[in-house]
Motif scaffolding. Structure first.
Motif, PDB file in Angstrom:
ATOM      1  N   ILE A 281       7.078  85.572  94.368  1.00 61.74           N
ATOM      2  CA  ILE A 281       8.447  85.601  93.844  1.00 61.74           C
ATOM      3  C   ILE A 281       8.480  86.367  92.532  1.00 61.74           C
ATOM      4  CG2 ILE A 281      10.274  84.155  92.840  1.00 61.74           C
ATOM      5  CD1 ILE A 281       9.533  82.022  94.953  1.00 61.74           C
ATOM      6  N   ARG A 282       7.515  86.086  91.656  1.00 59.14           N
ATOM      7  CA  ARG A 282       7.453  86.750  90.359  1.00 59.14           C
ATOM      8  C   ARG A 282       7.272  88.256  90.521  1.00 59.14           C
ATOM      9  NH1 ARG A 282       3.068  84.674  88.522  1.00 59.14           N
ATOM     10  NH2 ARG A 282       3.903  82.877  87.432  1.00 59.14           N
ATOM     11  N   GLN A 295      20.830  95.762  83.768  1.00 60.19           N
ATOM     12  CA  GLN A 295      21.432  94.482  84.129  1.00 60.19           C
ATOM     13  C   GLN A 295      20.485  93.340  83.774  1.00 60.19           C
ATOM     14  OE1 GLN A 295      22.335  95.800  88.350  1.00 60.19           O
ATOM     15  NE2 GLN A 295      24.079  94.457  88.010  1.00 60.19           N
ATOM     16  N   LYS A 296      21.029  92.311  83.133  1.00 60.86           N
ATOM     17  CA  LYS A 296      20.230  91.129  82.839  1.00 60.86           C
ATOM     18  C   LYS A 296      20.131  90.280  84.105  1.00 60.86           C
ATOM     19  CE  LYS A 296      21.361  90.937  77.913  1.00 60.86           C
ATOM     20  NZ  LYS A 296      21.964  90.137  76.822  1.00 60.86           N
ATOM     21  N   PRO A 297      18.931  89.822  84.459  1.00 62.84           N
ATOM     22  CA  PRO A 297      18.766  89.112  85.733  1.00 62.84           C
ATOM     23  C   PRO A 297      19.014  87.614  85.639  1.00 62.84           C
ATOM     24  CG  PRO A 297      16.629  89.442  84.699  1.00 62.84           C
ATOM     25  CD  PRO A 297      17.650  90.073  83.772  1.00 62.84           C
ATOM     26  N   ILE A 298      19.313  87.024  86.772  1.00 60.28           N
ATOM     27  CA  ILE A 298      19.286  85.581  86.961  1.00 60.28           C
ATOM     28  C   ILE A 298      18.676  85.351  88.343  1.00 60.28           C
ATOM     29  CG2 ILE A 298      21.726  85.608  87.713  1.00 60.28           C
ATOM     30  CD1 ILE A 298      21.881  82.662  86.748  1.00 60.28           C
ATOM     31  N   ILE A 299      17.719  84.441  88.430  1.00 56.83           N
ATOM     32  CA  ILE A 299      16.944  84.248  89.660  1.00 56.83           C
ATOM     33  C   ILE A 299      17.356  82.931  90.316  1.00 56.83           C
ATOM     34  CG2 ILE A 299      14.612  83.908  90.597  1.00 56.83           C
ATOM     35  CD1 ILE A 299      13.598  85.643  88.240  1.00 56.83           C
ATOM     36  N   PHE A 300      17.639  82.987  91.625  1.00 60.09           N
ATOM     37  CA  PHE A 300      17.986  81.812  92.416  1.00 60.09           C
ATOM     38  C   PHE A 300      16.943  81.624  93.518  1.00 60.09           C
ATOM     39  CE2 PHE A 300      21.971  83.468  90.729  1.00 60.09           C
ATOM     40  CZ  PHE A 300      22.571  82.329  90.210  1.00 60.09           C
ATOM     41  N   ILE A 301      16.540  80.377  93.774  1.00 61.67           N
ATOM     42  CA  ILE A 301      15.525  80.092  94.795  1.00 61.67           C
ATOM     43  C   ILE A 301      15.998  78.930  95.665  1.00 61.67           C
ATOM     44  CG2 ILE A 301      13.111  79.510  95.227  1.00 61.67           C
ATOM     45  CD1 ILE A 301      12.544  80.476  92.330  1.00 61.67           C
TER      46      ILE A 301
END
Length: 429
Positions: A281-282, A295-301
């Motif tokens: 994932i990383r 773009q600043k990220p946001i991670i969803f799992i």
């Protein structure tokens, strides 16, 4: 382990690191690796050639490398080409550690050998070893004095509130101040309570606000996930989405293309590979973040319990505990919010009040400790079809490391998977 085995392990690690860098050029400057870490002169030359190319904004590959170094210095064209076969983005950090640990061990042995040969005093030996240890850890050190000086005017200047990434829900934004950088949020509920729809709402809201939502859908296929996003965006019934040609009205068909256009503007990235580890994932997140620098990220799992553990010998509680710690470290590394869904144990169903509690976190391990925010979802109408609270979703913030806890409500349209703000004044009339 014999010396020959160690040297072979290091050589293979070096080949994999160089092969990965040839594929992902950003790692040449971002990884923190130095030429002196490499054990062989050929590998040092290859790395130095890569650095020379990226410093002039040129791509580093096996062809361009031959323009800055003699083939004999690089092991030959075939040797360079073969490095690609050792590329492994997922294990890059693991091999990087092998490389740096081996370099540090060699430096330590050199210090001890020199100390013995020159009969150093004990304090001199200790100082040399401390300097070696600090050489790789210096980046994490911050001067408190410098920070305090910069805060001198703080009481006299009105501070600007640092809002995080919007949740798309007004009351939840007030409580959390949005999703914050470097924080791990766990969103937990029993099956069919609306976890995935809530996550999709957060992802769409973040994307439309200009952020980069990276969604790892470990359980659901990309096609199913996209259909859910379309249904939510266009307020389409998911039942009708199974056969739009037959079930859509003319009006619904007319707004199909505008809905797809609106969804595309969220710029959501989806990875639907099953059984991913946190390392995988990383690696994927790092690649996407590098490809979208503005773009600043946001991670969803979706979701924690089906992330694959690195050590199959561990029990499930140990695995989940390690995963939650790794997710928190990933949030810190990328300086972005990580929102991970989680299942709850069946203990919820045995109580009269079925609102979830911390103890209901399934295979909790260290989830309570690692997470910055823990939110539980609850719906009255899930358990009581005659409830007066139809289409209401309760989001209960049970843990908030840097702010208040409590419950907020949102409207939840199950047929479309859409979440909406509630206008309480209008609702009470």
């Amino acid at each position: 382990m014999t010396l020959q085995t160690v040297e072979l392990s290091v050589e293979l690690a070096e080949k994999s690191i160089l092969g990965t860098m040839l594929k992902e050029n950003y790692l040449i400057s971002d990884s923190g690796i130095h030429a002196e870490y490499f054990n062989t002169q050929i590998h040092k030359n290859i790395f130095l050639g890569m650095q020379e190319l990226v410093s002039t904004n040129k791509p580093a590959d096996y062809i361009t490398l031959l323009t800055v170094k003699e083939p004999s210095e690089l092991g030959g064209a075939n040797y360079l080409l073969d490095l690609i076969n050792f590329e492994n983005t997922v294990k890059f950090e693991q091999y990087q550690k092998i490389l740096s640990d081996h370099w540090r061990e060699q430096k330590k042995n050199n210090i001890l050998f020199q100390a013995q040969a020159e009969n150093w005093e004990l304090p001199a030996i200790q100082k040399a070893l401390d300097n070696l240890q600090n050489q790789q850890n210096v980046s994490g050190v911050t001067s408190v004095k410098e920070k305090l000086v910069s805060m001198a005017e703080r009481p006299y200047v009105k501070s600007v509130s640092q809002k995080g990434i919007t949740t798309g829900l007004r009351d939840l934004d007030k409580m959390l101040n949005g999703f914050q950088p470097s924080e791990l949020t766990i969103l937990a509920a029993r099956p069919s309570m609306g976890k995935t729809d809530t996550m999709n709402h957060f992802a769409l809201s973040a994307g439309w606000a200009g952020y980069l939502p990276i969604l790892f859908s470990l359980e659901m296929s990309e096609e199913t996930e996209i259909d859910r996003l379309i249904a939510s965006t266009g307020s389409y019934s998911r039942l009708k989405m199974r056969e739009p040609f037959e079930y859509f009205t003319d009006e619904q068909k007319k707004k199909w293309i505008p809905t797809l256009t609106r969804l595309s503007q969220a710029n959501i990235e989806i990875d639907d590979r099953a059984g991913l580890t946190v390392a995988e994932i990383r690696a994927k997140a790092r690649q996407l973040i590098k490809e979208n620098p503005n773009q600043k990220p946001i991670i969803f799992i979706d979701y924690l319990q089906i992330i694959r553990g690195e050590n199959p010998r561990d029990n499930q509680t140990q695995i989940v505990g390690q995963i939650s710690w790794d997710l928190k470290q990933m949030a810190k590394e990328f300086k972005c919010p990580v929102v991970c869904l989680s299942q709850l144990s069946r203990a919820v169903e045995s109580r009269q009040d079925k609102r979830p509690m911390m103890s209901d976190l399934r295979d909790s391990g260290n989830i309570e400790q690692d997470a910055d925010v823990i939110a539980f979802l609850y719906r009255d109408d899930y358990y009581d079809k005659e409830s007066e609270n139809q289409n209401l979703l309760e989001i209960n913030i049970a843990k908030h490391r840097n702010g208040p806890t409590g419950a907020v409500m949102a409207a939840y349209i199950k047929e479309t998977g859409r979440l909406l703000n509630i206008d309480w004044g209008h609702r009470q009339k």
